[in-house]
Structures are given as C-alpha cells and as structure tokens.
Design a protein around this motif. Structure first.
Motif, PDB file in Angstrom:
ATOM      1  N   PRO A 143       0.823  -1.215   0.000  1.00 51.61           N
ATOM      2  CA  PRO A 143       0.000   0.000   0.000  1.00 51.61           C
ATOM      3  C   PRO A 143       0.855   1.262   0.000  1.00 51.61           C
ATOM      4  O   PRO A 143       1.914   1.317   0.636  1.00 51.61           O
ATOM      5  CB  PRO A 143      -0.806  -0.123   1.299  1.00 51.61           C
ATOM      6  N   VAL A 144       0.392   2.246  -0.741  1.00 50.48           N
ATOM      7  CA  VAL A 144       1.074   3.533  -0.841  1.00 50.48           C
ATOM      8  C   VAL A 144       0.094   4.614  -0.413  1.00 50.48           C
ATOM      9  O   VAL A 144      -1.054   4.638  -0.863  1.00 50.48           O
ATOM     10  CB  VAL A 144       1.553   3.799  -2.282  1.00 50.48           C
ATOM     11  N   ARG A 145       0.540   5.510   0.445  1.00 50.61           N
ATOM     12  CA  ARG A 145      -0.325   6.584   0.935  1.00 50.61           C
ATOM     13  C   ARG A 145      -0.158   7.813   0.047  1.00 50.61           C
ATOM     14  O   ARG A 145       0.928   8.395  -0.038  1.00 50.61           O
ATOM     15  CB  ARG A 145       0.021   6.933   2.381  1.00 50.61           C
ATOM     16  N   LEU A 146      -1.244   8.194  -0.602  1.00 51.30           N
ATOM     17  CA  LEU A 146      -1.250   9.413  -1.404  1.00 51.30           C
ATOM     18  C   LEU A 146      -2.063  10.482  -0.680  1.00 51.30           C
ATOM     19  O   LEU A 146      -3.025  10.165   0.022  1.00 51.30           O
ATOM     20  CB  LEU A 146      -1.881   9.166  -2.781  1.00 51.30           C
ATOM     21  N   MET A 190       3.629  16.633  -8.983  1.00 52.22           N
ATOM     22  CA  MET A 190       4.087  15.645  -9.953  1.00 52.22           C
ATOM     23  C   MET A 190       5.325  14.917  -9.419  1.00 52.22           C
ATOM     24  O   MET A 190       5.447  13.696  -9.550  1.00 52.22           O
ATOM     25  CB  MET A 190       4.407  16.313 -11.291  1.00 52.22           C
ATOM     26  N   ARG A 191       6.216  15.664  -8.814  1.00 51.26           N
ATOM     27  CA  ARG A 191       7.446  15.059  -8.285  1.00 51.26           C
ATOM     28  C   ARG A 191       7.138  14.082  -7.157  1.00 51.26           C
ATOM     29  O   ARG A 191       7.653  12.956  -7.135  1.00 51.26           O
ATOM     30  CB  ARG A 191       8.401  16.151  -7.797  1.00 51.26           C
ATOM     31  N   THR A 192       6.257  14.478  -6.222  1.00 50.08           N
ATOM     32  CA  THR A 192       5.949  13.586  -5.097  1.00 50.08           C
ATOM     33  C   THR A 192       5.130  12.381  -5.550  1.00 50.08           C
ATOM     34  O   THR A 192       5.327  11.270  -5.049  1.00 50.08           O
ATOM     35  CB  THR A 192       5.192  14.339  -3.992  1.00 50.08           C
ATOM     36  N   LEU A 193       4.215  12.596  -6.507  1.00 52.73           N
ATOM     37  CA  LEU A 193       3.409  11.476  -7.014  1.00 52.73           C
ATOM     38  C   LEU A 193       4.290  10.468  -7.729  1.00 52.73           C
ATOM     39  O   LEU A 193       4.157   9.250  -7.527  1.00 52.73           O
ATOM     40  CB  LEU A 193       2.326  11.996  -7.968  1.00 52.73           C
ATOM     41  N   ARG A 194       5.212  10.941  -8.533  1.00 52.23           N
ATOM     42  CA  ARG A 194       6.116  10.034  -9.241  1.00 52.23           C
ATOM     43  C   ARG A 194       7.006   9.253  -8.269  1.00 52.23           C
ATOM     44  O   ARG A 194       7.278   8.067  -8.481  1.00 52.23           O
ATOM     45  CB  ARG A 194       6.986  10.824 -10.221  1.00 52.23           C
ATOM     46  N   LYS A 195       7.439   9.889  -7.219  1.00 47.78           N
ATOM     47  CA  LYS A 195       8.258   9.189  -6.224  1.00 47.78           C
ATOM     48  C   LYS A 195       7.495   8.021  -5.602  1.00 47.78           C
ATOM     49  O   LYS A 195       8.093   7.011  -5.229  1.00 47.78           O
ATOM     50  CB  LYS A 195       8.704  10.158  -5.129  1.00 47.78           C
ATOM     51  N   MET A 199       8.602   3.247 -10.650  1.00 47.00           N
ATOM     52  CA  MET A 199       9.728   2.413 -10.242  1.00 47.00           C
ATOM     53  C   MET A 199      11.020   3.213 -10.258  1.00 47.00           C
ATOM     54  O   MET A 199      11.900   3.025  -9.415  1.00 47.00           O
ATOM     55  CB  MET A 199       9.840   1.198 -11.170  1.00 47.00           C
ATOM     56  N   ASP A 200      11.143   4.114 -11.227  1.00 45.15           N
ATOM     57  CA  ASP A 200      12.304   4.994 -11.330  1.00 45.15           C
ATOM     58  C   ASP A 200      11.787   6.411 -11.543  1.00 45.15           C
ATOM     59  O   ASP A 200      11.544   6.827 -12.688  1.00 45.15           O
ATOM     60  CB  ASP A 200      13.208   4.573 -12.499  1.00 45.15           C
ATOM     61  N   PRO A 201      11.586   7.175 -10.468  1.00 43.42           N
ATOM     62  CA  PRO A 201      10.996   8.515 -10.587  1.00 43.42           C
ATOM     63  C   PRO A 201      11.778   9.453 -11.494  1.00 43.42           C
ATOM     64  O   PRO A 201      11.193  10.367 -12.091  1.00 43.42           O
ATOM     65  CB  PRO A 201      11.009   9.022  -9.132  1.00 43.42           C
ATOM     66  N   ALA A 205       7.867   6.036 -16.299  1.00 39.34           N
ATOM     67  CA  ALA A 205       7.297   5.262 -17.399  1.00 39.34           C
ATOM     68  C   ALA A 205       5.777   5.396 -17.465  1.00 39.34           C
ATOM     69  O   ALA A 205       5.184   5.119 -18.507  1.00 39.34           O
ATOM     70  CB  ALA A 205       7.669   3.786 -17.240  1.00 39.34           C
ATOM     71  N   LEU A 206       5.155   5.804 -16.355  1.00 43.65           N
ATOM     72  CA  LEU A 206       3.702   5.944 -16.326  1.00 43.65           C
ATOM     73  C   LEU A 206       3.270   7.362 -16.698  1.00 43.65           C
ATOM     74  O   LEU A 206       2.536   7.563 -17.662  1.00 43.65           O
ATOM     75  CB  LEU A 206       3.161   5.564 -14.946  1.00 43.65           C
TER      76      LEU A 206
END
Length: 223
Positions: A143-146, A190-195, A199-201, A205-206
């Motif tokens: 799980p990832v907390r957004l 965008m930076r925090t969401l990608r982190k 897999m590689d911020p 790739a997404l």
C-alpha cells in the motif's frame, strides 16, 4: 462486461457531443433516448450504471422519469440549462448525484461520468494497482499513501490515459483554478506522485512529460 450509460436528451447536437465525449471510455456502451417513453423502455430493458438526464424534454419534465430509476444502483447526473437553486435541490432530493450545467466542457463531463463508472473498478498498470472503490493504491503489492490531491491527480490521468494533458487542464480540472500564474504547485505534486508510484521517478514510465505540451499517462488497464 460493458458499463451502460443512458443519455436522455432531446437536442441531437448535444446528445452527439456527449456521445463523443464518452466514446472509448471504460468499455462503455452508450444508449440514447429523446423522450420519457423511450427512456422508460430502455430502463426496463437494461440496468444502467449512469444516466445523463436533461430536465427539459420538449413538453415533458425529466423529474417525472426519476421515480422509475433505481438510484441504489444507477447514478443520475443532471445535464441541463436549468440552474436555479430550487432546480438543483429538487434534483438531488430525487436521487441525482451530480449537476452539470449547459453549456459544459466535454472533458469535464466525461471525467464526472467516469468517476461514477469507476467507483468499483480495479486498475492495474504493471507494478501499479488502484482500487478506486476504496481509494487504495498499491505498488508491487504494497500500500502507498497518497494525499487527497495526489490521488485526484492520479485518477484524472487514468481517466484520460494516453492523452496529452496541459498544465492548464490539470489546474482547471484537479485544482479548480481557471488561471495559472505559477506552475510550481503542479511540479511539486508531480514530483511527489512520481516518487510514490514510479519504479524509477527520475525516468518515469507511467506519467511522462511531453516537453512544451504537458503530461501523458501511458498504459492499458487490466480489470
């Protein structure tokens, strides 16, 4: 299994615009009706996830139809030029879940419809899994907390996957800002969401940046 959407609208141009806005979204099967009689026949024949209802149907009132709709399953979105508080309250009292005023932004309308179509959906993009019913996000099964804004941003990308979204569109639809004076807020999110989801911020790739145009979410979901 296809999602079923019913558009009840007697203006052919507006009906076609709504159909174009929803075309290709979430395996959606679209039906249309221009009067209460044909709408009732379709409602008796099919179970719709979402109904887009115009309140002004020539000499008929869309309110009359709402009593025949099972709002425990079907979500009613009112799409109409009526905009008095009484009209809004009356629609909500009879089971509507959203109110979209004409003229509308087709992308915003599609987003609102997809929110209701996607409530019970599971999205999977490789290592990323989203349970939109419970607002849960998993990366490699963990799980990832957004934050609320990060989650809204991610869902907006998913609803418009494989389409370039400009900064102005993101600020307008996710933040509700109609003018952009500083894009630092978007860049930070965008930076925090990608982190959290990539897999590689540093080499996402997404959510991919399209230089000079905006961002695009790349991927095909698997249910």
């Amino acid at each position: 299994m296809d999602n079923k959407v019913l558009i009840i609208e007697d203006d052919k141009d507006i009906c076609e615009l709504i159909q174009l806005a929803l075309a290709g979204k979430n395996n959606t099967k679209i039906h249309t009706a221009e009067d209460i009689g044909s709408a009732r026949a379709l409602i008796n024949q099919y179970q719709f996830e979402v109904i887009l209802l115009d309140l002004n149907l020539k000499t008929e009132s869309g309110y009359e139809l709402m009593r025949y709709i099972d709002t425990a399953y079907t979500k009613i979105l009112i799409v109409t030029a009526k905009n008095t508080e009484l009209d809004v309250y009356k629609g909500f009292e009879q089971g509507a879940v959203d109110y979209i005023k004409k003229p509308f932004d087709p992308m915003e309308l599609a987003y609102r419809v997809n929110v209701h179509l996607d409530r019970a959906r599971i999205y999977e993009y490789g290592h990323l899994r989203i349970n939109s019913n419970a607002a849960e996000v998993f990366v490699n099964g963990q799980p990832v907390r957004l934050t609320s804004r990060e989650y809204d941003l991610l869902l907006f990308f998913i609803h418009n996957r494989n389409q370039i979204l400009t900064k102005e569109q993101l600020y307008d639809k996710v933040w509700g800002y109609h003018r952009v004076t500083d894009d630092n807020t978007l860049m930070v999110h965008m930076r925090t969401l990608r982190k959290k989801i990539e897999m590689d911020p540093d080499h996402p790739a997404l959510i991919v940046t399209i230089r000079g145009k905006g961002y695009i979410f790349k991927g095909q979901d698997h249910e």
